[in-house]
Scaffold this active site. Structure first.
Site, PDB file in Angstrom:
ATOM      1  N   CYS A 277      -6.002  -6.405  -9.099  1.00  0.00           N
ATOM      2  CA  CYS A 277      -5.164  -5.223  -8.892  1.00  0.00           C
ATOM      3  C   CYS A 277      -4.238  -4.917 -10.058  1.00  0.00           C
ATOM      4  O   CYS A 277      -3.611  -3.854 -10.072  1.00  0.00           O
ATOM      5  CB  CYS A 277      -4.338  -5.395  -7.624  1.00  0.00           C
ATOM      6  SG  CYS A 277      -5.319  -5.878  -6.194  1.00  0.00           S
TER       7      CYS A 277
ATOM      8  N   HIS B  27       4.363  -2.111  -6.628  1.00  0.00           N
ATOM      9  CA  HIS B  27       2.974  -2.437  -6.297  1.00  0.00           C
ATOM     10  C   HIS B  27       2.717  -2.096  -4.836  1.00  0.00           C
ATOM     11  O   HIS B  27       1.724  -1.439  -4.511  1.00  0.00           O
ATOM     12  CB  HIS B  27       2.707  -3.909  -6.576  1.00  0.00           C
ATOM     13  CG  HIS B  27       1.292  -4.316  -6.326  1.00  0.00           C
ATOM     14  ND1 HIS B  27       0.239  -3.775  -7.014  1.00  0.00           N
ATOM     15  CD2 HIS B  27       0.752  -5.202  -5.445  1.00  0.00           C
ATOM     16  CE1 HIS B  27      -0.900  -4.307  -6.580  1.00  0.00           C
ATOM     17  NE2 HIS B  27      -0.607  -5.177  -5.627  1.00  0.00           N
TER      18      HIS B  27
ATOM     19  N   GLU C 231       7.655  -8.634  -3.005  1.00  0.00           N
ATOM     20  CA  GLU C 231       8.071  -7.750  -4.093  1.00  0.00           C
ATOM     21  C   GLU C 231       9.530  -7.337  -3.935  1.00  0.00           C
ATOM     22  O   GLU C 231      10.274  -7.272  -4.920  1.00  0.00           O
ATOM     23  CB  GLU C 231       7.179  -6.510  -4.152  1.00  0.00           C
ATOM     24  CG  GLU C 231       7.484  -5.635  -5.362  1.00  0.00           C
ATOM     25  CD  GLU C 231       6.463  -4.543  -5.606  1.00  0.00           C
ATOM     26  OE1 GLU C 231       6.492  -3.930  -6.688  1.00  0.00           O
ATOM     27  OE2 GLU C 231       5.616  -4.293  -4.705  1.00  0.00           O
TER      28      GLU C 231
ATOM     29  N   LYS D 273       1.044   4.186  -3.312  1.00  0.00           N
ATOM     30  CA  LYS D 273      -0.034   3.796  -2.397  1.00  0.00           C
ATOM     31  C   LYS D 273       0.193   4.301  -0.977  1.00  0.00           C
ATOM     32  O   LYS D 273      -0.744   4.317  -0.176  1.00  0.00           O
ATOM     33  CB  LYS D 273      -0.207   2.274  -2.397  1.00  0.00           C
ATOM     34  CG  LYS D 273      -0.711   1.708  -3.714  1.00  0.00           C
ATOM     35  CD  LYS D 273      -0.882   0.199  -3.636  1.00  0.00           C
ATOM     36  CE  LYS D 273      -1.264  -0.398  -4.977  1.00  0.00           C
ATOM     37  NZ  LYS D 273      -0.166  -0.332  -5.965  1.00  0.00           N
TER      38      LYS D 273
ATOM     39  N   HIS E 212      -4.882   1.949  -1.846  1.00  0.00           N
ATOM     40  CA  HIS E 212      -4.924   0.974  -2.935  1.00  0.00           C
ATOM     41  C   HIS E 212      -6.200   1.166  -3.745  1.00  0.00           C
ATOM     42  O   HIS E 212      -7.301   0.851  -3.283  1.00  0.00           O
ATOM     43  CB  HIS E 212      -4.861  -0.429  -2.363  1.00  0.00           C
ATOM     44  CG  HIS E 212      -4.617  -1.497  -3.379  1.00  0.00           C
ATOM     45  ND1 HIS E 212      -4.501  -1.244  -4.732  1.00  0.00           N
ATOM     46  CD2 HIS E 212      -4.459  -2.857  -3.241  1.00  0.00           C
ATOM     47  CE1 HIS E 212      -4.281  -2.368  -5.375  1.00  0.00           C
ATOM     48  NE2 HIS E 212      -4.260  -3.360  -4.501  1.00  0.00           N
TER      49      HIS E 212
ATOM     50  N   PHE F  87      -4.733 -10.381  -7.215  1.00  0.00           N
ATOM     51  CA  PHE F  87      -5.342 -11.657  -6.862  1.00  0.00           C
ATOM     52  C   PHE F  87      -5.514 -12.498  -8.131  1.00  0.00           C
ATOM     53  O   PHE F  87      -5.722 -11.980  -9.228  1.00  0.00           O
ATOM     54  CB  PHE F  87      -6.706 -11.437  -6.215  1.00  0.00           C
ATOM     55  CG  PHE F  87      -6.650 -11.038  -4.761  1.00  0.00           C
ATOM     56  CD1 PHE F  87      -5.455 -10.830  -4.100  1.00  0.00           C
ATOM     57  CD2 PHE F  87      -7.825 -10.867  -4.037  1.00  0.00           C
ATOM     58  CE1 PHE F  87      -5.414 -10.470  -2.760  1.00  0.00           C
ATOM     59  CE2 PHE F  87      -7.809 -10.504  -2.703  1.00  0.00           C
ATOM     60  CZ  PHE F  87      -6.599 -10.299  -2.066  1.00  0.00           C
TER      61      PHE F  87
END
Length: 410
Positions: A158, A297, A308, A329, A334, A393
């Site tokens: 990502c 994010h 976050e 998002k 996403h 990830f």
């Protein structure tokens, strides 16, 4: 030496082109709908952010369409739009124009369809390998526009798009390029991909009947992200050369930070996120008190949004509550490797217009998410600096820092 943004192109579930995208974002329009590209009735998550009205035949020849995966086609359109916005890069030698594209999954649509054909003992298309490879988007942009400089692909889940933009900054600073086409592209609204994320309990499964409300970063009761597709491309140049050719300017790309958690393959870690944000600020020669805005994010997963939020509070202390945070998002879902590229365009437009788009579907915040998330309505905050976060990830954390042209170091 300053690096500036002179062109932008976006292909997203809420619009194709920066004007359409930004208008919808400021209005808080959701692009999440029931999946139409395949029969999703056997999936638990049956909604996604698909790009409506995208027809590769309107800008690509049959040869290009045959040889390219959908993610490459999205990237090609975004690059075309960005180059048009920048007025072209004909002032530079082709050997001095670099390309840096991020993609987490690459040509996964081709992989899925070709694998299925193989399992059914049907012929596999001849361009399966070149369509699937992650670097095909960057390669085809180069081929289409005859650009012969550095050609790179970042694949860090990502955070792919953010790292691709950060690499572009390094290329310009080091003198290895005079201009860079940088960003990310992804097209993995696909049965296997969605099923794989379902098994990880990463996707929302509670809003199939109310898609527009499905993506709700920082909200109480959120249960996962919404899969989406799209592409975002920036044209980056050294300020002196861009000025010489009469280019318009949007913002300065001032800093880039990257850090690995080295702790877990899928779970987020606060220390790595703090390190990436701090790295971008330090790289820009600035301090934490200078940050006005963060494009988070913020995927809408229960744990991710909390981590976050904690990272922002850890780095900025009491000032965290005075920073305007938002989540693109919430409207588009996403887009994996493209997410930070599209988020960067939202960040740049916030600096360029003074408007911070809303985080929609935030009627009641999670008690552990207690910052200013620009809930439900756009705000006129006139930020001068903005971070765009991307945490992927593999513990791959990246943050990129944009400023207005009268901010940051020379």
């Amino acid at each position: 030496m300053r690096v500036i943004v002179t062109g932008m192109g976006v292909v997203s579930p809420i619009g194709i082109g920066t004007d359409q995208f930004w208008s919808a974002a400021v209005k808080g329009i959701s692009g999440i709908k029931k999946i139409t590209s395949f029969d999703a009735s056997n999936l638990r998550s049956r909604i996604a952010g698909e790009v409506a009205g995208f027809d590769p035949a309107t800008f690509l020849s049959p040869k290009y369409i045959e040889q390219t995966d959908r993610f490459t086609q999205l990237a090609l359109l975004a690059a075309d739009l960005a180059l048009e916005d920048a007025g072209g890069l004909g002032a530079y030698a082709p050997q001095r124009v670099a390309i840096s594209i991020g993609s987490g999954m690459g040509g996964f649509a081709t992989f899925e369809s070709s694998a299925l054909r193989k399992f059914r003992n049907q012929p596999v298309p001849p361009f399966t390998v070149p369509r699937t490879m992650a670097n095909s988007a960057a390669a085809w942009i180069a081929i289409k526009h005859r650009l012969k400089g550095v050609n790179l692909t970042c694949s860090t889940a990502c955070s792919s798009g953010a790292n691709a933009i950060g690499v572009a900054l390094d290329l310009l600073r080091s003198g290895r390029a005079d201009a860079v086409i940088a960003g990310g592209a992804e097209a993995c609204v696909l049965p296997l991909t969605i099923n794989g994320f379902e098994i990880l309990h990463a996707l929302t499964t509670s809003s199939n009947d109310d898609p527009a409300r499905a993506s709700r970063p920082f909200a109480k009761g959120r249960d996962g992200f919404v899969m989406a597709e799209g592409a975002g491309i920036l044209i980056l140049e050294r300020e002196e050369q861009a000025t010489r050719r009469g280019a318009k300017t949007y913002a300065q790309l001032a800093g880039y930070g990257q850090a690995c958690d080295a702790s877990h393959i899928v779970m987020p870690d606060m220390e790595g996120q703090v390190a990436a944000m701090r790295g971008a600020i330090d790289d820009a020669g600035m301090n934490a008190d200078s940050i006005d805005h963060i494009n988070a994010h913020a995927t809408s997963t229960p744990l991710g949004d909390i981590v976050e939020t904690r990272a922002i509070k850890n780095l900025f202390g009491d000032r965290a509550r005075h920073i305007a945070v938002n989540a693109t998002k919430s409207m588009i879902g996403h887009t994996v490797g493209a997410s930070a590229a599209i988020g960067s365009i939202a960040t740049i437009m916030a600096l360029h217009t003074g408007t911070i788009h809303p985080t929609i579907n935030l009627d009641e915040a999670d008690p552990e998410c207690d910052l200013d998330y620009t809930a439900n309505h756009a705000q006129q905050k006139h930020p001068r600096t903005g971070l765009c976060n991307a945490f992927g990830f593999g513990g791959n954390n990246a943050s990129i820092l944009f400023t207005t042209l009268n901010e940051g170091r020379d």
